[in-house]
Design a protein around this motif. Structure first.
Motif, short mmCIF file in Angstrom:
data_model
loop_
_atom_site.label_atom_id
_atom_site.label_comp_id
_atom_site.label_asym_id
_atom_site.label_seq_id
_atom_site.Cartn_x
_atom_site.Cartn_y
_atom_site.Cartn_z
N ALA A 1 -1.41 0.31 10.49
CA ALA A 1 -1.68 1.74 10.57
C ALA A 1 -0.41 2.48 10.20
O ALA A 1 0.70 1.96 10.33
CB ALA A 1 -2.10 2.12 11.99
N PHE A 2 -0.60 3.70 9.68
CA PHE A 2 0.57 4.52 9.36
C PHE A 2 0.21 5.98 9.58
O PHE A 2 -0.97 6.35 9.62
CB PHE A 2 1.03 4.29 7.92
N GLY A 3 1.24 6.79 9.75
CA GLY A 3 1.01 8.22 9.93
C GLY A 3 1.96 8.97 9.02
O GLY A 3 3.17 8.90 9.16
N LEU B 1 9.35 3.83 7.94
CA LEU B 1 9.55 3.60 6.52
C LEU B 1 10.37 4.75 5.94
O LEU B 1 10.02 5.92 6.10
CB LEU B 1 8.19 3.50 5.83
N ASP B 2 11.48 4.40 5.32
CA ASP B 2 12.34 5.41 4.69
C ASP B 2 12.16 5.32 3.18
O ASP B 2 11.85 4.26 2.64
CB ASP B 2 13.82 5.13 4.99
N ILE B 3 12.38 6.43 2.48
CA ILE B 3 12.44 6.36 1.02
C ILE B 3 13.79 6.90 0.56
O ILE B 3 14.43 7.67 1.29
CB ILE B 3 11.30 7.17 0.34
N LEU C 1 15.59 8.99 3.44
CA LEU C 1 14.82 9.95 4.23
C LEU C 1 13.75 9.22 5.01
O LEU C 1 13.04 8.37 4.46
CB LEU C 1 14.15 10.97 3.31
N GLU C 2 13.64 9.60 6.28
CA GLU C 2 12.62 8.99 7.12
C GLU C 2 11.27 9.63 6.75
O GLU C 2 11.13 10.84 6.78
CB GLU C 2 12.97 9.33 8.56
N LEU C 3 10.32 8.81 6.34
CA LEU C 3 9.09 9.40 5.85
C LEU C 3 7.85 9.04 6.65
O LEU C 3 7.01 9.88 6.95
CB LEU C 3 8.86 8.99 4.39
N MET C 4 7.73 7.75 6.99
CA MET C 4 6.42 7.34 7.47
C MET C 4 6.51 6.28 8.55
O MET C 4 6.88 5.14 8.28
CB MET C 4 5.63 6.78 6.28
N PRO C 5 6.15 6.63 9.78
CA PRO C 5 6.06 5.60 10.81
C PRO C 5 4.82 4.74 10.56
O PRO C 5 3.80 5.24 10.11
CB PRO C 5 5.93 6.38 12.12
N CYS C 6 4.95 3.45 10.84
CA CYS C 6 3.83 2.56 10.59
C CYS C 6 4.00 1.28 11.38
O CYS C 6 5.00 1.10 12.08
CB CYS C 6 3.74 2.25 9.09
N GLY C 7 3.05 0.38 11.26
CA GLY C 7 3.18 -0.90 11.95
C GLY C 7 1.86 -1.64 11.97
O GLY C 7 0.86 -1.17 11.44
N LEU C 8 1.92 -2.83 12.61
CA LEU C 8 0.70 -3.63 12.72
C LEU C 8 -0.03 -3.27 14.01
O LEU C 8 0.61 -3.07 15.06
CB LEU C 8 1.05 -5.12 12.70
N THR D 1 0.84 -1.21 0.00
CA THR D 1 0.00 0.00 0.00
C THR D 1 0.87 1.25 0.00
O THR D 1 0.63 2.21 -0.75
CB THR D 1 -0.92 0.00 1.24
N MET D 2 1.91 1.24 0.83
CA MET D 2 2.81 2.39 0.92
C MET D 2 3.52 2.66 -0.41
O MET D 2 3.69 3.79 -0.82
CB MET D 2 3.90 2.16 1.99
N GLU D 3 3.92 1.56 -1.06
CA GLU D 3 4.66 1.72 -2.31
C GLU D 3 3.76 2.26 -3.42
O GLU D 3 4.18 3.11 -4.21
CB GLU D 3 5.35 0.42 -2.71
N VAL D 4 2.53 1.79 -3.46
CA VAL D 4 1.59 2.33 -4.45
C VAL D 4 1.42 3.82 -4.20
O VAL D 4 1.50 4.65 -5.11
CB VAL D 4 0.20 1.63 -4.35
#
Ligand code: PHE
Length: 341
Positions: free
Chosen positions: A309-311, A261-263, A282-289, A230-233
């Protein structure tokens, strides 16, 4: 001329005059001239005393009828004047709402709003629903329901503006996932965009207020693989090219495992520059189950349900997309800056 004839004459006159009133003030004046205390019709009635009883009756009756008819004529005329007045006014005062306003420049959307709309489109196309929540939240929705205990050290991760009544300015849009968990029946997919607040020292990469989009998917057998896909899309559509990602372990009390999640750096492409501090990432998006406790705290059975969930920090994303080096520009209201978008 007897009284009865005099009445007829007065009525004729009054009818003509009232009918020719040019506006409501004129109408009042004309009405007063005949029907007022010292008006012509009224004063004729004062002569009634000199008549015989028989005559008094018929003339009195007639005077009453005529004054009633005049009252009716007055109110009809008033109606007509009102419509006419409105018509005249609207003819005089009309303006073309579509006409270009000469000197004035049209506004444009703020880059954060633009990226928010873009991301909303991407997610709704994947079947997500858009959720909302208030900026003033309860301590429970912002922390308690997300598995932060009262003395949880993670509360210090997010310095909070508290209100006198014990509520707070939400420190993250994760409060929106709580609202969704409590209202929706799984399975569901939501995003929740919004403004968040933190009591922080302001510098080139920190503001006391910024924007996030929360995302949450709850269903059966949801995995980290679903999350990553989902994040990659999302990212390849936002950046309009394929984006490299990597996951590092992170920590948030409401997800387990938690990731950052870094990009690959969008400024240098990954070779290393000052924006990515030479790391290429670059640190972009914290996420997890979703943490089992979060399900429990919000009335769902963690044995039955799973989720991720992600933010996503919108300010950060805008800065990367447009190569902006200082977050303070985004909230400055500086027109020279804003006009570029
Ligand atoms: N709410 C967290 C923050 O703002 C981000 C987050 C959201 C982390 C969802 C994990 C899952 O710091």
């Amino acid at each position: 001329m007897n009284l009865s004839e005099e009445l007829d004459k007065i009525f004729e006159e009054a009818n003509r005059l009232i009918g020719s009133s040019v506006d409501e003030a004129d109408l009042d004046k004309n009405k007063n001239e005949y029907l007022g205390k010292k008006g012509k019709l009224t004063s004729v009635l004062k002569n009634l005393a000199s008549l015989s009883i028989e005559e008094k009756k018929t003339v009195g009756q007639k005077a009453n009828d005529l004054s009633k008819s005049l009252e009716e004529i007055v109110s009809k005329t008033r109606e007509n004047l009102k419509t006419k007045g409105f018509k005249e006014q609207s003819e005089k005062e009309w303006f073309d709402v579509l006409r270009a306003l000469g000197e004035t420049e049209p506004g444009t959307l703020h880059p954060i709003t633009k990226i928010q709309y873009e991301i909303e489109d991407i997610f709704t196309s994947m079947g997500f629903e858009i959720w909302d929540g208030p900026e003033v939240e309860t301590d429970f929705n912002n922390f308690g329901a997300l598995n932060f205990t009262d003395d949880h050290p993670a509360r210090d991760m997010q310095d909070t503006f508290y209100l006198e009544n014990g509520n707070l300015l939400r420190t993250h849009t994760s409060a929106i996932q709580v609202r969704a968990l409590r209202k929706l029946k799984p399975p569901f997919k939501i995003i929740g965009p919004g403004r968040v607040f933190r009591y922080e020292e302001v510098d080139a990469s920190h503001e006391t207020s910024f924007y996030q989009i929360e995302g949450m998917v709850v269903g059966k057998d949801i995995s980290a693989g679903n999350m990553l896909y989902t994040m990659e899309v999302l990212l390849s559509r936002v950046f309009e090219k394929e984006v490299k990602t990597r996951l590092r372990p992170g920590f948030f009390p409401f997800v387990e495992p938690a990731f950052e999640l870094d990009i690959n750096c969008q400024v240098c492409g990954g070779s290393g520059c000052s924006v990515c501090k030479q790391s290429g990432w670059l640190e972009l998006m914290p996420c997890g189950l979703v943490h089992p406790n979060v399900f429990k705290l919000n009335g769902l059975d963690p044995k039955e349900w799973t989720g991720f969930a992600f933010g996503l920090g919108l300010d950060r994303l805008v800065m990367m997309k447009y190569g902006i080096h200082d977050i303070r520009y985004l909230h400055s209201g500086n027109l020279r800056f804003l006009k570029q978008f």
